[in-house]
Design a protein around this motif. Sequence first.
Motif, PDB file in Angstrom:
ATOM      1  N   ASN A  58      53.228  38.742  36.789  1.00 15.75           N
ATOM      2  CA  ASN A  58      53.102  40.106  35.840  1.00 15.75           C
ATOM      3  C   ASN A  58      52.152  40.547  35.334  1.00 15.75           C
ATOM      4  OD1 ASN A  58      52.878  38.315  34.019  1.00 15.75           O
ATOM      5  ND2 ASN A  58      54.902  38.171  33.210  1.00 15.75           N
ATOM      6  N   LYS A  59      50.816  40.032  35.782  1.00 15.57           N
ATOM      7  CA  LYS A  59      49.580  40.298  35.445  1.00 15.57           C
ATOM      8  C   LYS A  59      48.676  40.922  36.515  1.00 15.57           C
ATOM      9  CE  LYS A  59      50.002  37.341  31.471  1.00 15.57           C
ATOM     10  NZ  LYS A  59      49.687  36.106  30.736  1.00 15.57           N
ATOM     11  N   ALA A  60      48.563  40.298  37.471  1.00 16.22           N
ATOM     12  CA  ALA A  60      47.720  40.531  38.501  1.00 16.22           C
ATOM     13  C   ALA A  60      47.593  41.870  39.257  1.00 16.22           C
ATOM     14  CB  ALA A  60      47.655  39.449  39.625  1.00 16.22           C
ATOM     15  N   THR A  61      46.748  42.502  39.640  1.00 17.76           N
ATOM     16  CA  THR A  61      46.882  43.971  39.916  1.00 17.76           C
ATOM     17  C   THR A  61      47.288  44.005  41.309  1.00 17.76           C
ATOM     18  OG1 THR A  61      44.547  44.338  38.810  1.00 17.76           O
ATOM     19  CG2 THR A  61      45.218  45.845  40.709  1.00 17.76           C
ATOM     20  N   LYS A  87      48.050  46.765  44.540  1.00 12.18           N
ATOM     21  CA  LYS A  87      47.445  47.525  45.455  1.00 12.18           C
ATOM     22  C   LYS A  87      48.365  48.302  46.363  1.00 12.18           C
ATOM     23  CE  LYS A  87      42.863  45.688  45.533  1.00 12.18           C
ATOM     24  NZ  LYS A  87      41.385  45.272  46.122  1.00 12.18           N
ATOM     25  N   HIS A 124      45.855  51.428  42.462  1.00 14.37           N
ATOM     26  CA  HIS A 124      45.791  50.317  41.697  1.00 14.37           C
ATOM     27  C   HIS A 124      46.886  50.184  40.617  1.00 14.37           C
ATOM     28  CE1 HIS A 124      41.854  50.454  44.078  1.00 14.37           C
ATOM     29  NE2 HIS A 124      42.096  48.901  43.722  1.00 14.37           N
ATOM     30  N   LYS A 144      48.781  47.764  37.456  1.00 16.29           N
ATOM     31  CA  LYS A 144      48.933  46.634  36.506  1.00 16.29           C
ATOM     32  C   LYS A 144      50.163  46.553  36.083  1.00 16.29           C
ATOM     33  CE  LYS A 144      44.453  44.827  35.758  1.00 16.29           C
ATOM     34  NZ  LYS A 144      44.323  43.187  36.102  1.00 16.29           N
ATOM     35  N   GLY A 187      51.565  44.994  33.585  1.00 13.66           N
ATOM     36  CA  GLY A 187      51.995  45.217  32.457  1.00 13.66           C
ATOM     37  C   GLY A 187      52.710  43.860  31.788  1.00 13.66           C
ATOM     38  N   GLN A 215      49.035  41.893  46.070  1.00 16.66           N
ATOM     39  CA  GLN A 215      48.699  41.493  44.725  1.00 16.66           C
ATOM     40  C   GLN A 215      47.627  40.714  44.816  1.00 16.66           C
ATOM     41  OE1 GLN A 215      51.943  40.102  42.307  1.00 16.66           O
ATOM     42  NE2 GLN A 215      51.108  41.191  40.588  1.00 16.66           N
ATOM     43  N   GLU A 234      42.090  38.319  41.423  1.00 12.43           N
ATOM     44  CA  GLU A 234      41.480  39.446  40.662  1.00 12.43           C
ATOM     45  C   GLU A 234      39.812  39.543  41.495  1.00 12.43           C
ATOM     46  OE1 GLU A 234      42.697  42.081  39.107  1.00 12.43           O
ATOM     47  OE2 GLU A 234      44.565  41.164  38.384  1.00 12.43           O
ATOM     48  N   ASP A 270      39.302  41.580  44.011  1.00 10.78           N
ATOM     49  CA  ASP A 270      39.143  42.882  44.663  1.00 10.78           C
ATOM     50  C   ASP A 270      39.250  42.931  46.232  1.00 10.78           C
ATOM     51  OD1 ASP A 270      39.630  45.641  44.237  1.00 10.78           O
ATOM     52  OD2 ASP A 270      37.316  46.048  44.510  1.00 10.78           O
TER      53      ASP A 270
END
Length: 143
Positions: free
Chosen positions: A37-40, A42, A63, A65, A67, A89, A93, A95
């Motif tokens: 529930n936090k990782a970005t 795409k 991208h 988040k 939240g 996901q 982090e 990228d």
Amino acid sequence: MSQLAATLLSAAFLSLGATPIPEPTAVSVVITNLPSNKATLKLYFYNVKENFLVRNHYTLLKHIKPGGSNKVVYPIQLPPGNWAIAVTQDLNENDLVDRNMLGIPTEPFALSNNVKPRFKIPTFEECMFRVSGPTTTVAITMK
């Protein structure tokens, strides 16, 4: 572009005998079952069959988040036509879409139409959805 500007531009094209520019359609991308529930996240949007899942050949990249939620609803305006979405996901982090030695993603991913790859890379047609009308909703469940 404002509604008035779009209308005037379409009218100008019509007066020249050109095809009017299609109005974008509201698309709601709903992604559920997020591993984090936090990782970005795409979101890779494709509308060219030959570019589907080809590195750096997407039409749009967004991208997001999460939240703190395990579900994301992402509104976007897309031109009418055939589209496909790939979602990854980035848990660490960095990228990147981390992959194993065979090139298979080691981080969570999903595709529109909830296509689950088995022994081959999915095709654009398998993942394709049609954007038309006033609104389109695309539901994707992370694996």
